[in-house]
Design a protein around this motif. Sequence first.
Motif, PDB file in Angstrom:
ATOM      1  N   LEU A 182      14.689 -49.251 -28.274  1.00 38.98           N
ATOM      2  CA  LEU A 182      15.122 -50.641 -28.413  1.00 38.98           C
ATOM      3  C   LEU A 182      14.088 -51.450 -29.195  1.00 38.98           C
ATOM      4  CD1 LEU A 182      16.509 -51.299 -24.798  1.00 38.98           C
ATOM      5  CD2 LEU A 182      17.843 -50.828 -26.878  1.00 38.98           C
ATOM      6  N   TRP A 249      21.339 -52.142 -30.779  1.00 38.17           N
ATOM      7  CA  TRP A 249      21.424 -52.359 -29.340  1.00 38.17           C
ATOM      8  C   TRP A 249      22.902 -52.337 -28.930  1.00 38.17           C
ATOM      9  CZ3 TRP A 249      17.936 -56.064 -26.207  1.00 38.17           C
ATOM     10  CH2 TRP A 249      16.578 -55.812 -26.496  1.00 38.17           C
ATOM     11  N   ALA A 253      22.481 -53.113 -23.133  1.00 38.71           N
ATOM     12  CA  ALA A 253      21.089 -53.499 -23.387  1.00 38.71           C
ATOM     13  C   ALA A 253      20.977 -55.016 -23.501  1.00 38.71           C
ATOM     14  CB  ALA A 253      20.581 -52.812 -24.653  1.00 38.71           C
TER      15      ALA A 253
END
Length: 270
Positions: A182, A249, A253
């Motif tokens: 991420l 993402w 998330a």
Amino acid sequence: MEEDELSISSSSSSLSVFSDISEEVAAAETPSPPPSPPGACPSPEALEAPPLSETQAVGSSSQDEEQQSTTAAPEDAESSRKQAAHLMMAELVKFLLEKYRAKEPTTQAEMLSSVFTEHQDHFPEIFSRASQCLQRVFAVDVKEVDASDHSYVLVNSLGLTYDAVASDGHSMPKNGLLVLLLFVILKEGECASEEKVWKVLSDMGLHDGVEHSIFGEPRELMTKVWVEEQYLEYRQVADSDPARYEFLWGPRAHAETTKLTVLEFVQNQY
């Protein structure tokens, strides 16, 4: 904005540290060969008698050898101390991972009796290192819940609810790698090419099609497991021929964490 000031190059040292620690943990999970038993026969080289010329020179060199051994002794002792501390740290990480898998709390007394059969005076330092290792590699926090008896629970960092160990009780937690991915996506402008992701993973010792002792096969984890869990989006780059792919993402998330939280977590850990 702070996150715009951070360059992808600034993350390289973070990924290097992550790689080093994950390798150490993986090695700790692999049983090491047993040490030689007391009284084991010395090697043939050790039994080999020295040449006569060396024997004659013993008297003249004995004083130098004594000085060298005196100098080497503190260095050997320090090396042994560091090795013992490292082994205890690895054992404590394994113990805490077992507690995390079982979703059980633990106490300082239990850790001392289970892991620190000796050198208990080093517990604070080694416990701190083990806790840091769990955060960096597995994104697992060790939280004290009762200061009176020093009891602790182990929980996911950053509020991520995905838990790979819940299904079988044996898998290693993988959120540490997820958080770093991420982070890489953010550093690449919120959309990271598959080529860039594999370059980062390669620097960390993870390769396409190669099973990793902690994270398993990375392609399946990234393009199937985490896509199905909606932590990542994996899509073809528009109008690419031959087809190229990129990571973003996923909605889960975005729902469970924030860009700033991920950036601060990685910066603070490394």
